[in-house]
Design an enzyme around this catalytic site. Sequence first.
Site, short mmCIF file in Angstrom:
data_model
loop_
_atom_site.label_atom_id
_atom_site.label_comp_id
_atom_site.label_asym_id
_atom_site.label_seq_id
_atom_site.Cartn_x
_atom_site.Cartn_y
_atom_site.Cartn_z
NE ARG A 116 -6.10 1.81 -0.14
CZ ARG A 116 -6.07 2.97 0.50
NH1 ARG A 116 -4.96 3.39 1.05
NH2 ARG A 116 -7.16 3.70 0.59
CE LYS A 141 -0.60 2.52 6.70
NZ LYS A 141 -1.98 2.84 6.56
CG ASN A 198 -1.84 1.13 1.33
OD1 ASN A 198 -1.77 2.05 0.52
ND2 ASN A 198 -2.72 1.10 2.31
CG HIS A 253 -14.13 2.28 6.66
ND1 HIS A 253 -13.36 1.16 6.42
CD2 HIS A 253 -13.24 3.27 6.93
CE1 HIS A 253 -12.08 1.45 6.55
NE2 HIS A 253 -11.98 2.74 6.84
N GLY A 283 -12.91 5.39 10.33
CA GLY A 283 -11.51 5.49 10.72
C GLY A 283 -11.19 6.96 10.82
NE ARG A 314 -7.21 6.20 20.59
CZ ARG A 314 -6.30 5.54 19.91
NH1 ARG A 314 -5.82 4.42 20.37
NH2 ARG A 314 -5.84 6.00 18.76
N GLY A 370 -10.30 8.60 8.03
CA GLY A 370 -11.25 8.82 6.93
C GLY A 370 -12.49 8.00 7.26
CD GLU A 420 -8.97 -0.83 4.16
OE1 GLU A 420 -8.56 -0.46 5.28
OE2 GLU A 420 -9.21 -0.07 3.23
CG ASN A 433 -10.97 0.18 18.78
OD1 ASN A 433 -10.80 -0.89 19.35
ND2 ASN A 433 -10.36 0.51 17.66
CG HIS A 455 -12.79 3.87 3.10
ND1 HIS A 455 -13.51 4.85 3.76
CD2 HIS A 455 -11.49 4.11 3.36
CE1 HIS A 455 -12.67 5.65 4.39
NE2 HIS A 455 -11.44 5.23 4.17
NE ARG A 462 -10.05 13.22 3.18
CZ ARG A 462 -9.83 11.91 3.27
NH1 ARG A 462 -10.77 11.09 3.72
NH2 ARG A 462 -8.69 11.39 2.89
CG ASP A 503 -7.14 9.39 18.92
OD1 ASP A 503 -8.12 8.80 19.45
OD2 ASP A 503 -6.07 8.82 18.67
P1 ADP Z 1 -7.17 5.25 9.07
O1 ADP Z 1 -6.89 3.86 8.51
O2 ADP Z 1 -8.23 6.01 8.35
O3 ADP Z 1 -5.95 6.05 9.38
P2 ADP Z 1 -8.10 3.83 11.44
O4 ADP Z 1 -9.17 2.95 10.92
O5 ADP Z 1 -6.83 3.22 11.90
O6 ADP Z 1 -7.84 5.04 10.47
O7 ADP Z 1 -8.74 4.67 12.64
C1 ADP Z 1 -7.98 5.62 13.35
C2 ADP Z 1 -8.88 6.34 14.34
O8 ADP Z 1 -9.55 5.38 15.16
C3 ADP Z 1 -8.14 7.23 15.30
O9 ADP Z 1 -7.96 8.51 14.76
C4 ADP Z 1 -9.08 7.27 16.50
O10 ADP Z 1 -9.99 8.33 16.35
C5 ADP Z 1 -9.86 5.98 16.41
N1 ADP Z 1 -9.56 5.01 17.47
C6 ADP Z 1 -8.57 4.10 17.51
N2 ADP Z 1 -8.62 3.40 18.66
C7 ADP Z 1 -9.66 3.88 19.36
C8 ADP Z 1 -10.24 3.57 20.63
N3 ADP Z 1 -9.74 2.61 21.42
N4 ADP Z 1 -11.32 4.29 21.03
C9 ADP Z 1 -11.83 5.24 20.24
N5 ADP Z 1 -11.34 5.58 19.03
C10 ADP Z 1 -10.28 4.91 18.60
#
Ligand code: ADP
Length: 402
Positions: free
Chosen positions: A93, A17, A10, A210, A212, A286, A214, A386, A336, A182, A243, A284
């Site tokens: 990818r 990656k 990727n 999805h 993340g 969290r 994004g 993925e 999560n 995605h 975004r 983030d």
């Molecule tokens: P991408 O592949 O788009 O970079 P991911 O699918 O890895 O993203 O998701 C990253 C995001 O997931 C982080 O920015 C955070 O907001 C969220 N995240 C990761 N772990 C946790 C958790 N334990 N609790 C809440 N949110 C989480």
Amino acid sequence: MSPSRVLVLNSGSSSVKYQLLDMSDGVRLAAGLVERIGEESARLKHAHLTSGAVREWTGPIADHEAALKALAEELDKDGFGLDSPELVAIGHRVVHGGKTFTEPTVIDEVVLAEIERLIPVAPLHNPANLIGIRTAMALRPDLPQVAVFDTAFHTTMPESAARYAIDVQVADEYRVRRYGFHGTSHAYVSRATAKLLGKAPEDVNVIVLHLGNGASASAVRGGKCVDTSMGLTPLEGLVMGTRSGDIDPAVIFHLARVGGMSIDEIDTLLNKKSGLVGLCGDNDMREIRRRIDEGDAKARLAFDIYIHRLKKYIGAYCAVLGTVDAIAFTAGVGENAAPVREAAVAGLETLGLSVDGALNAVRSDQPRLISPEDARVKVAVVPTDEELEIATQTYALVRQSD
Ligand code: ADP
């Protein structure tokens, strides 16, 4: 036993990656990341997954070719060199396949030219993907290299969902339409959700969320995507980490005319300085939840805007599908963040949606249902994969053409 290893690459603009999988048993053998390519302080992190050994180093990596050579060396140290007869293919990818690529495709000069032709609609992603492919092809010219497109799963969208309501001639001339992204994740998660329900993908309607950094939603009817929230680019749709997602397009004219901002400045604003980070300074989830627990009003509002948009898409896709069997949460936030899942379906009982508090609170890396047992629409948490999906599609294609 016939060789069955697939390397998944990727390649981003400044990172690569990778994962090496054995497709005879689906075991992940190695994984890693090269980042800050082009800098003096580039970093490589490599994990030999069967032993758990991890190697890391920092130093100059001039370009993607150097990055690929460095990761190939790390693989070699573990006995997984690129020249190994065990390796049957490299799966790449590729972000944008336009309308052309509806399936994973063995890469040749014609395919490379088409990925290049799509650069105007994916100026950030396709050039980086191409460099990765070309470098890998130079290293192993005899090995099948397969492109797996982020857009492919969405090519089944009907024209009513894929077209913007703008002048058709202009749209066609500049290939302006909704492509969605995605797709590899939406494909994998929608199938895994059907499996979780004990049904065939053809027999279920699923909404995949999805979430993340994004984020995108998709409506999948009988295994085929019929709508998705990202559009010409990944900017459309849900509120994301950085975004904006959906906005009135006139905001752009306003910022240019009244704010005096350039197109590039507005592009950066909407793609990098908006969404959760624009609203509260953090992307983030969290950290946002931690701040909410401390009574932070900005973080609260950012969370509420994020959830409001998510709910709108859930409602819209219930309407698009008519009948919904399941909603699946995936990616970093979806897998999560229990409070996000709870808030996203809160008050949607009339649509048949609710979560069981105790099930929602369980932490696990396995696909699972979090709705009450008698729920009309199942709510699921389905970890995405993925790399496994790219490897599976790549392996299936090269086996087929054996
Ligand atoms: P991408 O592949 O788009 O970079 P991911 O699918 O890895 O993203 O998701 C990253 C995001 O997931 C982080 O920015 C955070 O907001 C969220 N995240 C990761 N772990 C946790 C958790 N334990 N609790 C809440 N949110 C989480």
